[in-house]
Write a protein that holds these residues in place. Structure first.
Motif, PDB file in Angstrom:
ATOM      1  N   LEU A   1      -2.332  -0.252   7.526  1.00 39.95           N
ATOM      2  CA  LEU A   1      -2.128   1.197   7.410  1.00 39.95           C
ATOM      3  C   LEU A   1      -2.978   1.801   6.291  1.00 39.95           C
ATOM      4  N   GLY A   2      -3.862   1.003   5.698  1.00 39.32           N
ATOM      5  CA  GLY A   2      -4.708   1.524   4.637  1.00 39.32           C
ATOM      6  C   GLY A   2      -4.000   1.686   3.317  1.00 39.32           C
ATOM      7  N   ILE A   3      -2.843   1.035   3.158  1.00 40.63           N
ATOM      8  CA  ILE A   3      -2.058   1.153   1.933  1.00 40.63           C
ATOM      9  C   ILE A   3      -2.492   0.066   0.957  1.00 40.63           C
ATOM     10  N   PRO A   4      -2.735   0.429  -0.297  1.00 42.58           N
ATOM     11  CA  PRO A   4      -3.066  -0.617  -1.277  1.00 42.58           C
ATOM     12  C   PRO A   4      -2.010  -1.715  -1.270  1.00 42.58           C
ATOM     13  N   PRO A   5      -2.432  -2.975  -1.275  1.00 41.56           N
ATOM     14  CA  PRO A   5      -1.465  -4.082  -1.165  1.00 41.56           C
ATOM     15  C   PRO A   5      -0.506  -4.182  -2.336  1.00 41.56           C
ATOM     16  N   LYS A   6      -0.765  -3.434  -3.406  1.00 39.98           N
ATOM     17  CA  LYS A   6       0.143  -3.519  -4.555  1.00 39.98           C
ATOM     18  C   LYS A   6       1.503  -2.889  -4.252  1.00 39.98           C
ATOM     19  N   TYR A   7       1.586  -2.002  -3.243  1.00 37.42           N
ATOM     20  CA  TYR A   7       2.861  -1.392  -2.887  1.00 37.42           C
ATOM     21  C   TYR A   7       3.667  -2.373  -2.061  1.00 37.42           C
ATOM     22  N   ILE A   8       4.769  -2.872  -2.609  1.00 40.35           N
ATOM     23  CA  ILE A   8       5.523  -3.942  -1.967  1.00 40.35           C
ATOM     24  C   ILE A   8       6.977  -3.524  -1.797  1.00 40.35           C
ATOM     25  N   ILE A   9       7.509  -3.696  -0.582  1.00 37.89           N
ATOM     26  CA  ILE A   9       8.939  -3.547  -0.305  1.00 37.89           C
ATOM     27  C   ILE A   9       9.484  -4.938   0.032  1.00 37.89           C
ATOM     28  N   ASN A  10      10.521  -5.349  -0.648  1.00 37.36           N
ATOM     29  CA  ASN A  10      11.078  -6.696  -0.462  1.00 37.36           C
ATOM     30  C   ASN A  10      12.095  -6.736   0.672  1.00 37.36           C
ATOM     31  N   ASP A  11      11.725  -6.143   1.792  1.00 38.54           N
ATOM     32  CA  ASP A  11      12.599  -6.109   2.961  1.00 38.54           C
ATOM     33  C   ASP A  11      11.698  -5.900   4.165  1.00 38.54           C
ATOM     34  N   ASN A  12      11.641  -6.891   5.049  1.00 37.75           N
ATOM     35  CA  ASN A  12      10.709  -6.845   6.177  1.00 37.75           C
ATOM     36  C   ASN A  12      11.076  -5.819   7.238  1.00 37.75           C
ATOM     37  N   ASP A  13      12.242  -5.179   7.103  1.00 37.87           N
ATOM     38  CA  ASP A  13      12.617  -4.132   8.051  1.00 37.87           C
ATOM     39  C   ASP A  13      11.954  -2.793   7.724  1.00 37.87           C
ATOM     40  N   PHE A  14      11.215  -2.734   6.618  1.00 40.61           N
ATOM     41  CA  PHE A  14      10.610  -1.477   6.196  1.00 40.61           C
ATOM     42  C   PHE A  14       9.107  -1.640   5.987  1.00 40.61           C
ATOM     43  N   ILE A  15       8.379  -0.545   6.150  1.00 37.54           N
ATOM     44  CA  ILE A  15       6.960  -0.501   5.832  1.00 37.54           C
ATOM     45  C   ILE A  15       6.703   0.651   4.873  1.00 37.54           C
ATOM     46  N   VAL A  16       5.553   0.607   4.225  1.00 36.80           N
ATOM     47  CA  VAL A  16       5.135   1.661   3.300  1.00 36.80           C
ATOM     48  C   VAL A  16       3.964   2.408   3.912  1.00 36.80           C
ATOM     49  N   GLU A  17       4.058   3.715   3.964  1.00 34.65           N
ATOM     50  CA  GLU A  17       2.959   4.544   4.445  1.00 34.65           C
ATOM     51  C   GLU A  17       2.535   5.524   3.366  1.00 34.65           C
ATOM     52  N   GLU A  18       1.234   5.684   3.219  1.00 37.64           N
ATOM     53  CA  GLU A  18       0.711   6.716   2.321  1.00 37.64           C
ATOM     54  C   GLU A  18       0.877   8.058   3.025  1.00 37.64           C
ATOM     55  N   TYR A  19       1.570   8.992   2.369  1.00 36.89           N
ATOM     56  CA  TYR A  19       1.927  10.255   3.036  1.00 36.89           C
ATOM     57  C   TYR A  19       1.073  11.416   2.551  1.00 36.89           C
ATOM     58  N   VAL A  20       0.995  11.606   1.241  1.00 36.32           N
ATOM     59  CA  VAL A  20       0.196  12.690   0.666  1.00 36.32           C
ATOM     60  C   VAL A  20      -0.634  12.116  -0.476  1.00 36.32           C
ATOM     61  N   THR A  21      -1.923  12.446  -0.475  1.00 33.65           N
ATOM     62  CA  THR A  21      -2.816  11.952  -1.521  1.00 33.65           C
ATOM     63  C   THR A  21      -3.461  13.124  -2.255  1.00 33.65           C
ATOM     64  N   ASP A  22      -4.328  12.789  -3.194  1.00 29.34           N
ATOM     65  CA  ASP A  22      -5.123  13.789  -3.931  1.00 29.34           C
ATOM     66  C   ASP A  22      -4.243  14.784  -4.689  1.00 29.34           C
ATOM     67  N   LEU A  23      -3.108  14.302  -5.192  1.00 28.70           N
ATOM     68  CA  LEU A  23      -2.286  15.129  -6.066  1.00 28.70           C
ATOM     69  C   LEU A  23      -2.789  14.988  -7.504  1.00 28.70           C
ATOM     70  N   HIS A  24      -2.242  15.797  -8.396  1.00 26.86           N
ATOM     71  CA  HIS A  24      -2.687  15.776  -9.791  1.00 26.86           C
ATOM     72  C   HIS A  24      -1.461  15.671 -10.699  1.00 26.86           C
ATOM     73  N   GLN A  25      -1.144  14.446 -11.105  1.00 29.08           N
ATOM     74  CA  GLN A  25       0.005  14.168 -11.966  1.00 29.08           C
ATOM     75  C   GLN A  25       1.291  14.786 -11.412  1.00 29.08           C
ATOM     76  N   PRO A  26       1.704  14.370 -10.211  1.00 25.59           N
ATOM     77  CA  PRO A  26       2.934  14.922  -9.620  1.00 25.59           C
ATOM     78  C   PRO A  26       4.173  14.419 -10.349  1.00 25.59           C
ATOM     79  N   THR A  27       5.126  15.311 -10.549  1.00 21.24           N
ATOM     80  CA  THR A  27       6.366  14.929 -11.225  1.00 21.24           C
ATOM     81  C   THR A  27       7.523  14.855 -10.238  1.00 21.24           C
TER      82      THR A  27
END
Length: 377
Positions: A1-27
């Motif tokens: 999915l083009g997600i950096p491999p550093k993003y890890i969920i310790n549950d195989n029932d879930f995946i990580v998707e990049e949703y919004v990029t190019d933000l500037h220090q979001p709080t």
């Protein structure tokens, strides 16, 4: 999915998707129907995200001082009312601070209108400004501000009753306030009785408030100094214990914590002896996360997401690992005699997310995670 491999969920029932990029220090973020508004700490801008697209469409642009822990910090929604917490300047970004100010706007479906100045809190320090907010089941909005470093070597502020010291005047620091309690009182410290506005005291600093959707209870994360970060259940008139104690209090520390105006101290529901900088927290309320029903997710600025299981009364955590049943992730000696932290495998849901500043469940049942360091949702 083009997600950096550093993003890890310790549950195989879930995946990580990049949703919004190019933000500037979001709080922090909030959902307005199916859309997201996301705050940019340093620019003071409120960005509208529609269908997962960042079109650089800004609904608001505040003048902020963003040095260190200052800036555009918090947002909360109560029906069509939207609240913002910011370290505001009078004329331009980076200018002289005029307050940690809270404003209310009305969301008409397309724009934020009817700006109203609601509260102004302490502003002397560039750190321990807190800023996160949440909305109770009754519509009451809560905001937290830290102690602004009072009593430390680089601060001219003295600790007050709100920091469990019998000196000084109330200065609207180290507290959780009831936002907009009195329309005539912008600064709670100017009230005849500031304590009416303070839901809790003794807060060192916090980047996380949330409401249990089942019980209506308020929960908070709290950042300690060199030792002990906390997750707290915050009843009305709660005293978190700072600057006397962080983490579970000894009998000697309990004796030093001030008990006045019905403010009472309670130990944290969980503590990390080695700080992890806990930030946002959210209760599971999604069918997609049904296996974590009766759970609380807590994020950190070191990139982890921890999962906690609640007891039947939803006022304490349950652990299978004996070493966590004292409600503390302690330092222990390894075979080499070095201090290491007890295993957190039981409660680690994910890691590698950088400095997480917020996490919330969306109307689609997915868990949305804001990474300030990676500028992404």
């Amino acid at each position: 999915l083009g997600i950096p491999p550093k993003y890890i969920i310790n549950d195989n029932d879930f995946i990580v998707e990049e949703y919004v990029t190019d933000l500037h220090q979001p709080t922090t973020m909030a959902f307005l129907d199916d859309d997201i508004i996301i705050l940019e700490k340093n620019t003071g801008k409120v960005l509208l995200i529609q269908d997962g697209k960042n079109n650089n469409q800004y609904l608001l642009d505040f003048n902020v001082n963003s040095y260190w822990e200052s800036g555009l910090l918090g947002v909360a929604v109560n029906d069509k009312d939207v609240y913002f917490y910011l370290t505001e300047t009078e004329e331009e970004d980076g200018g002289e601070k005029i307050g940690n100010n809270i404003y209310r706007f009305y969301w008409d479906g397309e724009n934020l209108t009817n700006k109203e100045f609601v509260n102004s809190l302490g502003l002397k320090s560039f750190w321990h400004n807190g800023g996160t907010m949440t909305t109770g089941l009754d519509g009451q909005v809560y905001a937290v501000i830290g102690d602004q470093g009072a009593g430390q070597e680089d601060s001219t502020d003295v600790r007050t009753l709100a920091q469990n010291t019998n000196e000084g005047e109330f200065n609207d620091t180290g507290v959780i306030i009831k936002v907009g309690l009195d329309k005539e009182i912008i600064k709670p410290k100017n009230s005849k009785n500031p304590l009416e506005h303070y839901y809790a005291i003794g807060i060192r600093n916090s980047f996380g408030l949330t409401i249990d959707p089942v019980t209506g209870n308020l929960w908070e994360t709290e950042n300690g100094p060199e030792y002990f970060d906390e997750v707290n259940l915050v009843p009305k008139n709660f005293n978190s214990g700072w600057a006397v104690t962080m983490g579970p209090a000894s009998e000697e520390e309990r004796a030093k914590v001030l008990n006045f105006n019905k403010y009472t101290y309670e130990d944290p529901k969980f503590s990390w002896e080695e700080p992890v900088a806990p930030t946002g927290l959210v209760f599971t309320n999604s069918e997609s996360f049904d296996k974590y029903r009766n759970g609380l997710f807590v994020a950190t600025c070191t990139g982890e997401i921890y999962k906690f299981k609640l007891n039947e009364n939803r006022d304490n955590f349950i652990f299978d690992s004996p070493h966590l049943q004292d409600l503390v992730a302690n330092f222990v000696k390894n075979e080499s005699g070095e201090n290491v932290v007890e295993s957190l495998d039981e409660i680690e849901f994910g890691n590698g997310f950088g400095c997480i500043t917020d996490l919330k469940f969306g109307p689609d049942g997915n868990l949305y995670i804001v990474s300030l360091s990676d500028n992404v949702i």
